[in-house]
Design a protein around this motif. Structure first.
Motif, mmCIF file in Angstrom:
data_model
loop_
_atom_site.group_PDB
_atom_site.id
_atom_site.type_symbol
_atom_site.label_atom_id
_atom_site.label_comp_id
_atom_site.label_asym_id
_atom_site.label_seq_id
_atom_site.Cartn_x
_atom_site.Cartn_y
_atom_site.Cartn_z
ATOM 1 N N THR A 127 0.795 -1.230 -0.032
ATOM 2 C CA THR A 127 0.021 -0.171 0.156
ATOM 3 C C THR A 127 0.887 1.235 -0.121
ATOM 4 O O THR A 127 0.689 2.248 -0.704
ATOM 5 N N ASP A 147 -7.246 2.579 -0.258
ATOM 6 C CA ASP A 147 -6.260 2.699 0.861
ATOM 7 C C ASP A 147 -5.283 3.590 0.497
ATOM 8 O O ASP A 147 -4.744 4.277 1.278
ATOM 9 N N LEU A 179 -2.957 3.045 8.561
ATOM 10 C CA LEU A 179 -3.810 2.087 8.185
ATOM 11 C C LEU A 179 -3.603 0.643 8.387
ATOM 12 O O LEU A 179 -4.534 0.015 8.923
ATOM 13 N N GLN A 180 -2.326 0.417 7.956
ATOM 14 C CA GLN A 180 -2.098 -0.903 8.454
ATOM 15 C C GLN A 180 -2.003 -1.407 10.040
ATOM 16 O O GLN A 180 -2.276 -2.333 10.319
ATOM 17 N N THR A 192 -5.479 -2.058 10.721
ATOM 18 C CA THR A 192 -5.830 -3.439 10.523
ATOM 19 C C THR A 192 -5.291 -4.473 11.737
ATOM 20 O O THR A 192 -6.025 -5.432 12.228
#
Lengths: 326, 392
Positions: free
Chosen positions: B65, B268, B297-298, B301
């Protein structure tokens, strides 16, 4: 090869909403049931998210060809919207019978009602829908996922029940019937066995990448995990890579149960990386075409037809592998 | 009170109006949250000669990403957008795995080289196509790249015959699962690309030229900037990053899945860029911000997975965090928060207000100030005269 490419091209065209075989050409002549007697089937597939699914697709395409049924194949790419629009386009094309594997369980009533009003019978394959009104479809052909989960759970109780077992469960796509039912069946089977505890349960979306990422996180958050129950082989294969990266041996340090029995999964089972696989037979093409012919002919069919399935241990996998079609 | 005098000095060092600072704060908060909720999150150990642990997973899974987001940053800086990166990623994976799978000697380095080379070449061609539509034909970027976004997965499926292709090749295994100096190869590759881009755009005038194109393409052109070739180049570059990311993600699981690989990665990547403070309106961009955005973002998650948040709530959780970050970055909200903070302090410790007022002088651009003093607003609103000097 070229044929397959053509079929795929057609699938893509349909998936993008282009109503292939529109007016004038001879395929529309067979549209209304009767004429030359050729049956046209509109089939909306979930996607190609796993090896199981592609085997299922291949079986349906092959069986349709063998049975002389004209197949309008559409790939929903895992999206319910795509599937609904594909079914609507089948209704507009006035196919003789619609078959589909629902992406999720709910939200089908209105489009199924449209098909019913158009007088087109619907056959569900592989996955059920959650609807009050079961007159909306003729029959449901597919595996009993709860039973699959039970088989997995029973093996777990038998083989893991004697020592403390901390299970990581890799669920399928949230809301999908196989994910819900396989979880349920497994939970039912291990209930009352104190030694087996599901310590983590997350969705890996039925994909390798998903299984790998979820397993990585679980191994970090629950280092005590010593068993995995994956709702399909692809997630188990992803988990194997995560387990190896963590320096543990899949199949030994962390035992794995999986469902599906696709070729790559069976290979891993034979290699000792997976310990037990419950089969979920994708080769339902022949049964589907038979049902389609009966339904179009107006014959009564049972509301539920279960596909034939078995289970595999590592030894059985070694034996079965050479003859495996998918 | 010995601490009070140091506060304004600390303020001067950290520019609170910068979204990058808030992105960094959000990432820090997220990591702190993990330290509390998921004990053992930061436990990194050496496993078979490489680093292993949640932080490493975050870095590794963020790599594809981030790589695409770096390319996307440049595209967005030119006031463009590329929605087709997910499709390019899928095509790249499909092409490379089909070549390896179909070759007579799948494990040879030559096969891997051909596969990688072809995949990257295909990626570049797709980038040239996007860039052509945007810069030469003049189609709006969102529309131009939407074409490939929808058609691209179809192309990938044609390549793979709609199947998931599995293949083992040492070079590929290394791309997805290899390690350099204990770090995942994906992370190292992404870092390399990041450093090259940073050097090319920040050590030369290229970055300023890209920002000029994004700020005002016509003015930039009149000032002698070759807008068209710059725009074209950034689309080719982002497609290249997508192709590399395609090799990585598919190698990571040794399978090419035309349908699902890199699904929604374009969103993303765009989100990472925006969280990092680069405006979709083009112009100024921040690579540091993009790195932080992708990591946020990661980390989100991985956090939800580690906590075992049920899948139904994961997206909600993410949405809440991301909205919080955006709110913190919004000048109006910050101005409102700032007023409240000053008000509260004024009551509790009367000797603070003077120093706070001093801090306000170095804190640029709350909307109110921007309205009151157009001169201080200038540098952010348009390229400064010195910037334009570089262009000429």
């Amino acid at each position: 090869m070229f044929r397959k490419t053509l079929v795929t091209a057609m699938a893509v065209a349909v998936a993008f909403g282009a109503t292939a075989c529109g007016g004038g050409d001879d395929s529309s002549a067979s549209g209304g049931s009767g004429g030359d007697g050729t049956i046209t089937m509109g089939f909306s597939q979930v996607g190609a998210e796993s090896g199981w699914r592609t085997a299922n697709t291949a079986s349906i395409q092959q069986s349709a060809e063998d049975a002389g049924i004209e197949l309008q194949f559409s790939d929903a790419q895992g999206e319910q919207e795509n599937q609904i629009s594909a079914i609507r386009s089948f209704i507009q094309q006035r196919v003789d019978v619609i078959a589909f594997s629902p992406v999720v369980e709910t939200g089908w009533d209105s489009v199924l009602l449209e098909a019913q009003r158009a007088g087109i019978p619907v056959i569900l394959t592989d996955r059920a829908v959650d609807s009050e009104d079961d007159s909306l479809y003729e029959t449901f052909l597919g595996s009993d996922f709860v039973e699959e989960g039970k088989k997995a759970g029973e093996w777990a109780v038998e083989n893991w029940g004697s020592q403390p077992t901390f299970v990581a469960e890799l669920q399928g796509t949230t809301g999908a019937a196989p994910a819900i039912d396989r979880q349920q069946g497994f939970a039912d089977a291990i209930e009352g066995t104190d030694n087996i505890e599901v310590v983590a349960s997350q969705s890996g979306d039925f994909t390798r990448a998903g299984g790998r990422e979820v397993m990585e996180a679980m191994l970090n958050s629950n280092p005590e995990i010593n068993a995995v129950y994956a709702h399909n082989d692809d997630m188990a294969l992803g988990a194997i890579e995560a387990i190896e990266a963590a320096g543990k041996t899949p199949g030994v340090d962390i035992q794995i149960i999986s469902v599906d029995a696709v070729r790559d999964g069976m290979q891993a089972l034979a290699d000792g990386q997976i310990n037990f696989i419950v089969e979920c037979n994708p080769l339902l093409g022949d049964q589907l075409m038979e049902l389609a012919e009966q339904v179009v002919a107006g014959e009564e069919v049972p509301k539920r037809v279960v596909t034939e399935e078995t289970t595999f241990t590592q030894e059985q996998a070694v034996e079965a592998l050479p003859d495996r079609q998918y | 009170m010995p601490e009070t005098p140091t506060t304004p000095r600390a303020r001067r060092m950290v520019d609170l109006s910068s979204p990058v600072v808030w992105a960094a704060a959000a990432l820090l908060a997220l990591l702190l949250f993990n330290a509390v909720v998921n004990p053992g999150f930061f436990a990194v150990r050496i496993q078979d000669g490489h680093l292993f642990g949640s932080p490493v997973d975050v870095l590794k899974n963020a790599a594809p990403t981030l790589l695409i987001a770096v390319g996307m940053t440049l595209v967005i800086a030119t006031r463009g957008i590329d929605l087709s990166v997910g499709a390019v990623l899928a095509i790249s994976g499909a092409v490379s795995f089909t070549i390896i799978d179909g070759s007579s000697d799948p494990s040879s380095p030559a096969t891997a080289a051909i596969a990688i080379g072809t995949a990257l070449a295909v990626g570049l061609v797709l980038g040239v196509w996007n860039g052509f539509l945007v810069s030469v034909v003049g189609i709006q970027p969102i529309i131009a790249t939407l074409v490939l976004m929808t058609a691209g997965r179809g192309l990938a499926m044609l390549v793979t015959d709609g199947q998931i292709i599995t293949a083992e090749s040492p070079a590929f295994t290394w791309l997805g699962r290899g390690y350099v100096l204990g770090l995942p190869a994906q992370v190292v590759l992404t870092l390399l690309v990041l450093l090259v881009v940073a050097a090319l755009t920040r050590r030369t005038a290229l970055g300023t030229l890209i920002e000029a194109v994004g700020t005002n393409p016509e003015a930039a052109r009149l000032a002698g900037v070759r807008s068209r070739s710059i725009t074209w180049t950034v689309y080719v570059f982002v497609a290249f990053t997508a192709a590399v990311a395609g090799l990585m993600t598919n190698a990571n699981v040794s399978a090419a899945d035309a349908n699902r690989a890199g699904l929604f990665i374009e969103l993303d990547a765009i989100l990472a860029v925006v969280i990092g403070g680069t405006s979709l309106a083009g112009g100024r961009y921040s690579l540091t911000g993009t790195v932080l955005g992708a990591l946020i973002l990661q980390a989100l998650t991985t956090t939800t997975l580690t906590m075992g948040v049920p899948d139904e709530y994961v997206r909600l959780f993410k949405a809440v965090v991301i909205i919080a970050v955006f709110l913190l970055q919004a000048p109006r909200i910050r101005a409102a928060l700032g007023r409240r903070r000053r008000g509260a302090r004024g009551v509790t410790s009367p000797d603070v207000p003077p120093t706070d007022a001093a801090a306000d002088d170095v804190r640029p651009l709350t909307p109110a100030q921007a309205a009151n003093s157009p001169t201080t607003a200038m540098p952010d609103a348009a390229p400064s005269p010195t910037d334009q000097g570089v262009l000429r």
